[in-house]
Each structure stands twice: as structure tokens, then as C-alpha cells.
Design an enzyme around this catalytic site. Structure first.
Site, PDB file in Angstrom:
ATOM      1  CG  HIS A 136      -5.931   4.342  -6.445  1.00  0.00           C
ATOM      2  ND1 HIS A 136      -6.050   3.118  -5.832  1.00  0.00           N
ATOM      3  CD2 HIS A 136      -6.910   5.113  -5.936  1.00  0.00           C
ATOM      4  CE1 HIS A 136      -7.083   3.154  -5.008  1.00  0.00           C
ATOM      5  NE2 HIS A 136      -7.621   4.349  -5.048  1.00  0.00           N
ATOM      6  CE  LYS A 554      -4.287   3.084   8.010  1.00  0.00           C
ATOM      7  NZ  LYS A 554      -3.412   2.658   9.125  1.00  0.00           N
TER       8      LYS A 554
END
Length: 882
Positions: A136, A554
Site C-alpha cells: 500500500h 479517479k
């Protein structure tokens, strides 16, 4: 009249456990740092709880940088205590939410009962389900902090049982020690975390909870689903090179050695336990010839075990495991027997023992330990987690071009159109001749990539083909993007060309943008029409496609992303069926709602009919690994519910499609929301500057909270920014914009009222979308977001537009389900959100103050540290790092 506030009393339910831990933290601060320090923290918390923003801002503006650091640490620890107290009092929030939804079975056995024995008997043996662990880029917690949280959680769980006064006192002292150690642990990283650190951190959780939970799950399944291995584990750690030059062939080999060492240790421990059990004398019960043969090969010289063939056979298995560890896991166990060449040989030896016990002692003597060990060995082999390789299609085409140029072949690959590229690549796959020469030098990028592929070939040689899950192609947009990795894998011997061509690694295109998802069905038709051997792309009869939730969000906003992912899945499956293929989907979900997050079982059941087919993979992002799998009971529940949901979704008829025009209405909403979102994010002048000014993205980019760069390039363009820090930044500033913006504007643009949208409530995609969106709307706080917006001069008009859309989205969500307050239909979730706000709100106010100072030119290192601590605290309190 509807109330937009969250419907919850933050001190109801979880209050006692939270207060207990907060009191412990205050005792620790007083004990270690003195009464003045405790008084400062108590004063700040008191002002924050009085909801007096003016007093709070006055307090924070007067802080010295060192005091800001101290308060940021205190608030961050308080956020951790709140989360732990809430988890103990009410268990993990997603577990409670699933418990309220009785239509979702909690275990595979329960799901099998619901679908019926015949359906379960047909589907379970063919199931292939895998959570895939990934790193991550915005993981904020250090492993040391995670370990302390786990121990506090364990002790708090013990405290819930009946205790004597002495036991209660002992547990409180143990908790005091753990909280003290957490308080004095460094919560920030002085250096950026490395890929090796990420591998070690994730495998620590695998060792502590995921592997024991997997064993427990298979123990529960061993009798009913004896021969099936429906659940395996995957990973991107060590294989995901997309935008990360630090991940190389050496990283891949490190990951695989570390995984092999872990699983071989597990097998050895289990074999040793069986050895202690099986002191069965041949004088009292015979053994099969296979067991006798194993016993005869054993190097055990003890005269006391000469009549115990099972023990001698298990000793031989243990010795071979030791030799295998020496060979493939960097061990030094000194095994005295030949190593196993493949995990299937280990499974065969265990089966030999099981069949002998079954024949000579009876099924009831076999026991769960041996059955479970066999099942886990089938599922995990010697690799434990199947590692995916991932790289960007742009890198592949540059490599192919360079290989042709250096080989002096008259092919201008980068200058060729798509038709010519497909022709060139197909011809390259028609034979076995390599393009690479050991006598030529290549660019640094090409050498690094070829080195990784060579390492992958070594992995296959040592651990078998199942050790590699798939080759993921980021930014797949054309057919040549799918073929390029095959030509590159051929250079490492992982692909064989010609009429009987095959690949040792499955090829998986990743469809990331809205445009890629829309083109997906046509790309599928082109792919399946290729005159190339099917074995080049994976298992016969199957193809895998990865669906990207993060970048599509996005690109086009939450509603358009979710709708287009579902629509693409249905259309891709339909296109594949025409050519006699089935599709396996790999869902690239993140932890937050804006990246496809939410309850996994609910998301699986919301997939279009006919798209699950018993097979499914999905990513588990870095910070969510510890949330969803951090302790054994939680890990088991999540693994079980994942398998159960896949079975339930697979049992539905393929033609269970939405009726009453729901599909057309969803299409209209999606299209309109796409334009509403794009109009703000990509078409509004000044929005890019607003994003960089009104969120802590600039500070996040400069912090050491992940190994992967936040952006694929050095630019500030939103298009180049990774989806995770995009979502993370909006979450930190309490906008939560990626999880809801575009919905209200899209509905209004399409002329859809709440009454119209109520007709979609039976559509599972829409129902899940609305449910998850409502959580994000409840977590957002426009009053706090306005403070962040004020950090960017000239952003008032953009912020007002966002605020208006937020208010309209809340109204629509409540009108659709006839609610009065956000989450009033899910009181447990409402309590969780309210409790989080109580500890996060003061951190937000402190962060705004610190950002203002930093952007005014204050370069004090303590100020930078304080900002990093507020980032960690807000992420912890919201349970959301993107």
C-alpha cells in the site's frame, strides 16, 4: 424534514471499553511524562469535546512545534484506543454489518446448505477463490505499532470474560504495559519503507493469523469437502513492478524464499505433532506397504521405534521437508533424506499415511489434523502465496522495441500501427527463437525487467508453476498489450512458441479506465479470435480479466466506475461464452469506498449474474490486511464469508437480470454522473491547484509512509497520480469526494428524481453502491473540509460547488430509502462513524493549523513530524488510508 447528521450516540455501546482504554492512556502519560503532560492532553481533549472550534483553534495556534508533536501523538494513540475499544465491544464493524444481513451466509457449509447438496457438490470442487495481498503506497502504521495493537486487542478480549479480582488486576497491569510500550514506540518512519519491509510486515500477519485461520477453515471443511481446495492465497508483494523500480528480480526471490520458509516451518511443526500422536505399534495394528516403504527409508536409528512404522514414516517426511527447506527456502536444517521435488510428492506421502490409517484403524482415527494438513498442502504447496507479476503496458512496448532494434531486425515497433504490432508479435510467438542475446547490452530498464523475468523462471523451476499467479498488464488498451508480455516471457523460457505453444504464467489484462472498460468486450472478441494456441494465455477453457475499481473511479467518478465495472463484467462474459470460454474475474478493490471498498461478501453478491462461475480473485490492500485479517478469528470469518459468497453468487441462474427498465436507468445515471464528475475534476479551471492546496497531498507525497511513489511521473497532473493517494488525500481532509461526487449532479442532469431511483433498489449493484456511498457521506464533514479549502486562496467557488453537491447527495440517498438521518438504518455503523469523528475532528483541526504554518514557510523539522503524526492519526481514526 431530513437531518443530514449521523444517527448515533458516540458514547453508546462501545463507550465502556473506549473509556477504559482512554483512562489507561491517560494513566500511562501521567506515569511516564508527568502531570503537566497529562494536563495538556486532558485540556485539549476537553476543549475538543465541548465542540468549541474557536477555543480549539486558539489552543492549537499557540502550540510550540514540540507541543504539537506531543498532542498529535496523544490524539493518534487516542484514536487507536477508540478503535480497539470499539472492536472489542462490538467486534469488527463489517462483521456486525454482515450479521444484520441474514441473506449472506457466514460459512461455506451454511452456503452449501442453502444452495442444496447437488449444487454445492457440483460447484465447490471447481471453486477457485483467492484474496490477493498487496502493498500500500499510503500505509501509515509501522509493524511495531500493529503488533502492540494486536496484543492490546487480545488482552481486552480476555477482559470480557468472567474474571476474579486478581485476574482483572493482572490484565489491567498487562494492558498498562502494552499501552505504555505503544506510547513510547516511534509512530513515524525516518526512512521510506522498502519492498523487503513490506514483504516482512505482510508475512508477519500471514504467520500470526491468516495461515492459522486458513488451517482452521480447512479443518471445518475437511469432512464435507474432503477433496476440494476452493480457497488459496495470492500476493503482489515482490512482483508488482508497476511504477516501482525498487521491485526487482531479487525482490521476487526474497518474497518467495520468505514464503517458502514460513509454510515449510508450518508443515514441519504439523508433521512433528502427528509424529507424537502416531505411536502405533505394528504388533497391534499393521500398516500399508506404502507406509512401511516410507518407514524403511527413514534415517531414524532408535531401537524404541522399530515397531512404529507411522512414526518412522513421519520422520522420513520431516527429514525430506528439512532438506527441501535447505534447498528452496535458504534453511540450514540439515535434512538427512532427499528433498521433495514438488509439493505434490509431499501430499502423496501424507495421503499414503491417511489411507493406511483409514484401512487399518478406521476413519475416526484419521483425525482432523492430518486431513487439514493435506488440504492446506494442496492449497499452498511450497510457495504459500501465489505471486502475481505486474507491469505497465508502456514498459512492455518500450522493451519490445529495444529488443528488435538491438537484434538489428528491420522492425520499428513503436512506429507501427496496431495491426502491424499484432502481426509482428504473433509471428514472434510462432517459433522458439529468442530475441534477446547474452552478448548484447540493453538499457537499464530493459535489463532490470529481463532480470525479473529470469527470476520468475527460477521461481517456477524451484517452486512449480502454481507459485506464480498471473502476469497482470496495467493500462491494457489494445490486443498488442496482451501479446507483448508473452514475447518477453519467452526470453526467459517461460513461454514456448509454435503450434503447441504454452505459457507457464497466466496472462491477465487489467482494464482500468472507463474507456478501457467500455472497449473491453471488443478487446475480448479480438483476443479470442487470435489464431494462437489457447494454452499461451492460461488454463484451457478459461481466461482471466482484472477489473480496476481505483483508476476507473479517479477517471469517471464513483457511480460511473461501479456501473461500468459491472456492465463490463457482464458484457465480457457474454463475449467469451460465444467462443466457448468462461471468464475468471480479478477485482482490484481498495479499502475505501472510493476505491471499490466495502464488505467483500456483499460486493461479490452484487456481481452481475453469470460472472462469478465459482472463480474469483480480489485484492486486499496493505492497510486493510491487518484490519480484515489481523487476528485469527477475524481472518477466519473473512475467509469463510468470501468463499460462501462466491458459492452463493455462482449458484444464481445466469439470466437473473434486472427488470422494469433498471438497466436503462442505471445507464443514464452512470453516463450523466460521469460527465458531472469529469466537469469538476478535469474541466474546471483551477481544480488541480485546488486539490493540491486544499488537501495534504503535497505533504503526503513527501512523507515516508509507503515504498511506492505516489505518482507514476514527476508531474502534478491528476491523471498521473496514483488512485490511492488521490483517495487518501480527500479522506484526510474529510471531503471523501471520490466516494460520492457525481451522483447528485448525474441524477439531476439525467432528470432522475429520488422516486425514479427507488425503482433501482432491487438492483444489487445500485443497492450496494448507495449503501457504501452513504457511509462515505456520513464520514465526510463539510465544516472541517471548509477549513482545508481555506488553505487554498481563491478556491471558494470550487468548494461551494462541492458542498452543494454533498448536500444534494445526502438528500437523495435519504429520500431513496425514506430515511431521516444518515445511517439511521444501520445503528452499529452509525455509532462507529460518530465515535471516529469524536477522536478525528481535533486531529483535523490540528492538521489544518500545522499545514498553514508549513505552507507559510515554517521549515521546523518538528512541524513536519507533527503533520506526519496527524496523517497517521486521522487514517487510524477513520480506518481509511485510501
Amino acid at each position: 424534514m431530513m437531518d443530514m447528521k449521523v444517527a448515533a450516540d458516540p458514547r453508546h455501546g462501545a463507550g465502556e471499553a473506549v473509556r477504559y482504554l482512554e483512562d489507561l492512556l491517560e494513566d500511562v502519560i501521567r506515569y511516564l511524562d508527568g502531570e503537566d503532560a497529562a494536563a495538556l492532553v486532558r485540556r485539549a481533549q476537553g476543549v475538543a469535546r465541548e465542540d468549541d472550534e474557536e477555543a480549539l483553534e486558539a489552543l492549537f495556534s499557540a502550540l510550540r512545534p514540540d507541543q504539537a508533536v506531543y498532542l498529535a501523538r496523544a490524539f493518534t494513540c487516542a484514536a487507536m484506543m477508540s478503535n480497539l475499544g470499539e472492536d472489542v465491544a462490538g467486534r469488527l464493524r463489517e462483521v456486525e454489518a454482515e450479521a444484520e444481513r441474514t441473506e449472506i451466509p457466514h460459512t461455506l457449509t451454511e452456503a452449501a446448505d442453502r444452495v442444496g447438496a447437488r449444487t454445492a457438490g457440483r460447484l465447490v470442487p471447481r471453486m477457485a477463490v483467492a484474496p490477493v495481498l498487496t502493498a500500500h503506497p499510503t500505509e501509515v502504521r509501522r509493524r511495531a505499532v500493529v503488533e502492540r495493537e494486536a496484543e492490546i486487542m487480545r488482552l481486552m478480549t480476555l477482559r470480557t470474560g468472567p474474571l476474579s479480582a486478581a485476574e482483572e488486576k493482572r490484565i489491567r497491569e498487562d494492558l498498562f504495559r502494552e499501552v505504555a510500550l505503544l506510547w513510547k514506540a516511534r509512530m513515524h518512519r525516518p526512512e521510506r519503507i522498502s519492498p523487503g519491509d513490506e514483504i516482512r510486515n505482510s508475512l508477519a500477519i500471514v504467520r500470526r493469523s491468516i495461515l492459522p485461520a486458513l488451517s482452521e477453515v480447512y479443518d471445518g471443511w475437511s469432512e464435507r469437502f474432503e477433496a476440494a481446495t476452493p480457497l488459496t492465497l495470492g500476493s503482489w508483494l515482490g512482483g508488482d513492478r508497476d511504477g516501482h523500480p525498487g521491485v526487482t528480480g531479487e525482490t521476487l526471490k526474497l518474497a518467495m524464499r520468505s514464503q517458502a520458509r514460513l509454510i515449510l516451518n508450518h508443515y514441519s511443526d504439523e508433521v512433528r505433532r502427528l509424529w507424537f500422536d502416531m505411536a502405533v505399534s505394528a504388533d497391534l495394528s499393521p500398516a500399508s506397504s506404502g507406509v512401511v516403504a516410507l518407514a524403511g527409508a527413514s534415517p531414524d536409528p532408535s531401537i524404541h521405534r522399530q515397531d512404529e512404522p507411522y512414526r518412522q514414516a513421519l520422520q522420513e517426511i520431516w527429514e525430506r521437508l528439512s532438506a527441501t527447506a535447505d534447498q528452496i527456502a535458504g534453511g540450514a536444517w540439515g535434512g538427512k533424506s532427499p528433498p521433495y521435488g514438488h509439493a505434490s510428492e509431499f501430499v502423496a506421502d501424507l495421503e499414503t499415511i491417511r489411507q493406511s490409517i483409514r484401512k487399518h484403524l478406521g476413519e475416526r482415527v484419521v483425525g482432523g489434523r492430518l486431513r487439514t494438513l493435506i488440504a492446506v498442502a494442496r492449497a499452498c504447496g511450497f510457495h504459500l502465496l501465489a505471486i502475481d507479476l505486474r507491469q505497465n503496458a508502456d514498459v512492455h512496448e518500450r522493451m519490445i522495441h529495444e529488443l528488435y532494434v538491438r537484434a538489428s531486425v528491420n522492425i520499428d515497433y513503436l512506429g507501427s500501427d496496431e495491426t502491424e504490432r499484432v502481426r509482428v508479435l504473433s509471428k514472434e510467438l510462432s517459433h522458439d527463437r529468442p530475441l534477446r542475446s547474452p552478448f548484447l547490452t540493453y538499457s537499464e530498464e530493459t535489463m532490470r525487467e529481463l532480470g525479473t523475468l529470469d527470476a520468475a523462471a527460477e521461481v517456477v523451476r524451484l517452486y512449480g508453476e502454481k507459485a506464480l499467479g498471473a502476469y497482470i498488464i496495467s493500462k491494457t488498451a489494445t490486443l498488442s498489450d496482451i501479446l507483448e508480455p508473452l514475447v518477453l516471457l519467452k526470453q526467459a523460457g517461460l513461454v514456448k512458441g509454435g503450434d503447441k505453444g504454452r505459457s507457464a504464467v497466466r496472462i491477465t489484462p487489467l482494464l482500468e479506465t472507463i474507456g478501457d472498460l467500455e472497449f473491453g468486450p471488443e478487446l475480448m472478441r479480438q483476443w479470442l479470435a487470435l489464431p494462437l494456441p489457447a494454452a499461451l494465455f492460461g488454463e484451457p477453457g478459461w481466461r482471466e480479466v482484472m477489473l480496476g475499481y481505483s483508476d476507473s473511479n479517479k477517471d469517471g467518478g464513483y457511480v460511473a466506475s461501479r456501473h461500468n465495472v459491472a456492465k463490463a463484467a457482464a458484457a465480457l462474459s457474454s463475449a467469451a461464452r460465444v467462443d466457448g470460454f468462461d471468464l475468471q474475474y480479478f477485482h482490484g478493490r481498495g479499502g475505501s469506498v472510493g476505491r471499490g471498498g466495502g464488505p467483500a461478501a456483499e460486493a461479490i453478491l452484487a456481481q452481475p449474474p453469470g460472472t462469478v462461475k465459482g472463480r474469483l480473485r480480489l485484492t486486499e490492500q496493505g492497510e486493510m490486511i491487518s484490519r480484515r485479517f489481523g487476528d485469527q478469528p477475524t481472518a477466519r470469518r473473512n475467509l469463510e464469508s468470501l468463499a460462501a459468497a462466491v458459492l452463493m453468487a455462482s449458484a444464481r441462474p445466469d439470466d437473473a437480470l434486472p427488470a422494469n427498465g433498471a438497466g436503462e436507468m442505471m445507464e443514464a445515471l452512470s453516463e450523466a454522473s460521469f460527465h458531472a464528475y469529469r466537469e469538476l475534476v478535469y474541466d474546471t479551471q483551477g481544480f488541480e491547484d485546488f486539490f493540491w492546496g486544499a488537501t495534504p497531498i503535497a505533504e503526503i507525497v513527501g512523507l515516508n509512509i509507503g515504498s511506492r511513489p505516489a505518482s507514476r511521473t514527476a508531474s502534478r497532473r491528476i491523471e498521473d497520480l496514483r488512485a490511492i493517494p488521490w483517495v487518501f488525500s480527500w479522506s484526510q481532509a474529510r471531503f471523501m469526494l471520490p466516494a460520492w461526487f457525481g451522483f447528485a449532479g448525474g441524477a439531476d442532469r439525467a432528470g432522475l428524481t429520488a422516486k425514479d431511483l427507488r425503482a433501482l433498489k432491487d438492483d444489487q449493484v445500485f443497492a450496494t453502491l448507495i449503501s457504501n456511498m452513504e457511509v462515505a457521506l456520513a464520514q465526510s464533514d463539510m465544516a472541517i473540509a471548509e477549513k482545508y479549502a481555506a488553505l487554498h486562496p481563491g478556491g471558494a467557488a470550487i468548494f461551494q460547488r462541492i458542498r452543494d453537491n454533498h448536500a444534494r447527495a445526502c438528500e437523495l440517498v435519504l429520500e431513496i430509502r425514506d430515511g431521516r438521518r444518515l445511517l439511521d438504518n444501520h445503528p452499529q455503523m452509525a455509532e462507529s462513524v460518530a465515535l471516529a469523528a469524536e477522536v478525528v475532528d481535533p486531529l483535523n483541526h490540528l492538521q489544518v493549523e500545522l499545514l498553514a504554518r508549513r505552507r507559510a514557510g515554517d521549515e521546523d523539522p518538528q512541524l513536519k513530524l507533527a503533520i506526519q503524526l496527524t496523517v497517521a492519526g486521522i487514517a487510524s481514526g477513520l480506518r481509511n488510508t485510501g
